[in-house]
Motif scaffolding. Structure first.
Motif, short mmCIF file in Angstrom:
data_model
loop_
_atom_site.label_atom_id
_atom_site.label_comp_id
_atom_site.label_asym_id
_atom_site.label_seq_id
_atom_site.Cartn_x
_atom_site.Cartn_y
_atom_site.Cartn_z
N TRP A 111 -4.51 7.57 5.29
CA TRP A 111 -5.27 6.33 5.47
C TRP A 111 -5.26 5.53 4.18
O TRP A 111 -5.05 6.05 3.10
CB TRP A 111 -6.69 6.61 5.94
CG TRP A 111 -7.51 7.41 4.99
CD1 TRP A 111 -7.58 8.78 4.92
CD2 TRP A 111 -8.37 6.91 3.95
NE1 TRP A 111 -8.44 9.15 3.90
CE2 TRP A 111 -8.94 8.02 3.29
CE3 TRP A 111 -8.72 5.63 3.53
CZ2 TRP A 111 -9.82 7.89 2.24
CZ3 TRP A 111 -9.61 5.49 2.47
CH2 TRP A 111 -10.16 6.62 1.85
N PHE A 112 -5.52 4.23 4.37
CA PHE A 112 -5.68 3.33 3.24
C PHE A 112 -6.91 2.48 3.53
O PHE A 112 -7.09 2.00 4.65
CB PHE A 112 -4.45 2.42 3.08
CG PHE A 112 -4.63 1.40 1.99
CD1 PHE A 112 -4.41 1.74 0.67
CD2 PHE A 112 -5.06 0.11 2.28
CE1 PHE A 112 -4.60 0.80 -0.35
CE2 PHE A 112 -5.25 -0.83 1.28
CZ PHE A 112 -5.01 -0.48 -0.04
N GLY A 113 -7.75 2.29 2.51
CA GLY A 113 -8.94 1.46 2.67
C GLY A 113 -9.02 0.42 1.57
O GLY A 113 -8.54 0.62 0.45
N THR A 161 0.87 -1.18 0.00
CA THR A 161 0.00 0.00 0.00
C THR A 161 0.90 1.23 0.00
O THR A 161 2.12 1.11 0.19
CB THR A 161 -0.92 0.04 1.24
OG1 THR A 161 -0.12 0.37 2.39
CG2 THR A 161 -1.64 -1.29 1.47
N PRO A 162 0.36 2.42 -0.17
CA PRO A 162 1.18 3.63 -0.11
C PRO A 162 1.74 3.92 1.30
O PRO A 162 2.57 4.80 1.45
CB PRO A 162 0.23 4.74 -0.54
CG PRO A 162 -0.89 4.06 -1.23
CD PRO A 162 -1.00 2.70 -0.63
N ALA A 206 -7.18 -9.75 3.27
CA ALA A 206 -6.97 -9.42 4.68
C ALA A 206 -6.03 -8.22 4.72
O ALA A 206 -5.28 -7.97 3.77
CB ALA A 206 -6.38 -10.59 5.43
N MET A 207 -6.06 -7.49 5.82
CA MET A 207 -5.16 -6.36 6.00
C MET A 207 -4.20 -6.70 7.14
O MET A 207 -4.62 -7.07 8.22
CB MET A 207 -5.95 -5.08 6.31
CG MET A 207 -5.08 -3.87 6.35
SD MET A 207 -5.47 -2.44 5.31
CE MET A 207 -7.19 -2.32 5.10
N LEU A 208 -2.89 -6.55 6.85
CA LEU A 208 -1.85 -6.74 7.86
C LEU A 208 -1.44 -5.34 8.32
O LEU A 208 -0.83 -4.59 7.56
CB LEU A 208 -0.66 -7.50 7.26
CG LEU A 208 0.36 -8.03 8.24
CD1 LEU A 208 1.16 -9.16 7.60
CD2 LEU A 208 1.27 -6.98 8.78
N ILE A 209 -1.82 -5.02 9.55
CA ILE A 209 -1.68 -3.67 10.07
C ILE A 209 -0.58 -3.67 11.13
O ILE A 209 -0.72 -4.32 12.17
CB ILE A 209 -3.02 -3.19 10.70
CG1 ILE A 209 -4.15 -3.31 9.66
CG2 ILE A 209 -2.89 -1.78 11.24
CD1 ILE A 209 -5.54 -3.21 10.25
N GLY A 214 4.83 -0.47 5.51
CA GLY A 214 4.54 -1.48 6.51
C GLY A 214 3.13 -2.04 6.46
O GLY A 214 2.87 -3.12 6.98
N LEU A 215 2.21 -1.30 5.87
CA LEU A 215 0.82 -1.75 5.75
C LEU A 215 0.68 -2.51 4.44
O LEU A 215 0.96 -1.95 3.38
CB LEU A 215 -0.14 -0.56 5.78
CG LEU A 215 -1.62 -0.89 5.62
CD1 LEU A 215 -2.15 -1.59 6.87
CD2 LEU A 215 -2.41 0.39 5.36
N VAL A 216 0.29 -3.77 4.52
CA VAL A 216 0.11 -4.58 3.31
C VAL A 216 -1.24 -5.27 3.36
O VAL A 216 -1.84 -5.44 4.42
CB VAL A 216 1.23 -5.64 3.13
CG1 VAL A 216 2.59 -4.98 2.96
CG2 VAL A 216 1.25 -6.65 4.26
#
Length: 187
Positions: free
Chosen positions: A101-103, A9-10, A113-116, A13-15
């Motif tokens: 933010w990313f959605g 994602t932009p 799934a979101m890995l936060i 660390g968030l993928v």
């Protein structure tokens, strides 16, 4: 062989990860978690807690929740039933994407799934009635470390896809960000 497709994602660390179900005429099997496959994309913690939620009404908004350091946690969030618009907000002090933010839509049918990572706030809006979510947490819930942001804060400008049908009293009372907010120190 990994059973996950991964998209960056932009926000560093968030993928997002997509389970790759194996199926036949009986149905399918989808790997929900594999430490070996997820370590290269950022999940390096033990699973300390697993939570399952149910949201009854379409349009319901949950969040934005986080835990303050040193109880900051990573989450792997999946939708098991229905569909949600899942959002993570970068709260890391010094991050070039602070307060961005990313959605992404997570659903039972798309297997995303979101890995936060630690230092992000998380929330979602139910896109259908009777949504069920599964959360894998890297740290146990610490009531004294709870934090929250108002998901409707204009400073965040999150584009929720539906009119808000419901929010908990607790979530509605989360404060708006002030200009003094410079992020969460994670060290």
């Amino acid at each position: 062989m990994s059973r996950f497709a991964v998209e960056s994602t932009p926000l560093a660390g968030l993928v997002t990860v997509q389970r790759q179900p194996l199926g036949d005429s009986r149905g399918f099997l989808a790997r929900m978690f594999c430490a070996q496959d997820l370590a290269p994309v950022g999940w390096t913690w033990p699973i300390a807690q697993i939570n399952h939620t149910h949201t009854a009404q379409r349009g319901t908004l949950r969040g934005l929740h986080f835990q303050h350091p040193p109880a900051a946690e990573a989450k792997l969030v999946s939708c098991l039933r229905g569909a949600v618009w899942d959002v993570a907000v970068d709260l890391r002090a010094g991050s070039p994407t602070l307060l961005q933010w990313f959605g992404r839509e997570l659903s039972a049918s798309n297997h995303w799934a979101m890995l936060i990572p630690p230092g992000f706030a998380h929330g979602f809006q139910a896109l259908a009635d009777d949504c069920e979510m599964l959360y894998l947490h890297s740290a146990p819930h610490a009531p004294d470390a709870e934090g929250g942001l108002d998901a409707l804060d204009p400073r965040l400008g999150i584009a929720w896809p539906l009119p808000v049908a419901a929010r908990s009293a607790r979530d509605a009372e989360h404060p708006l960000l002030t200009p003094a907010f410079t992020g969460l120190p994670l060290t």
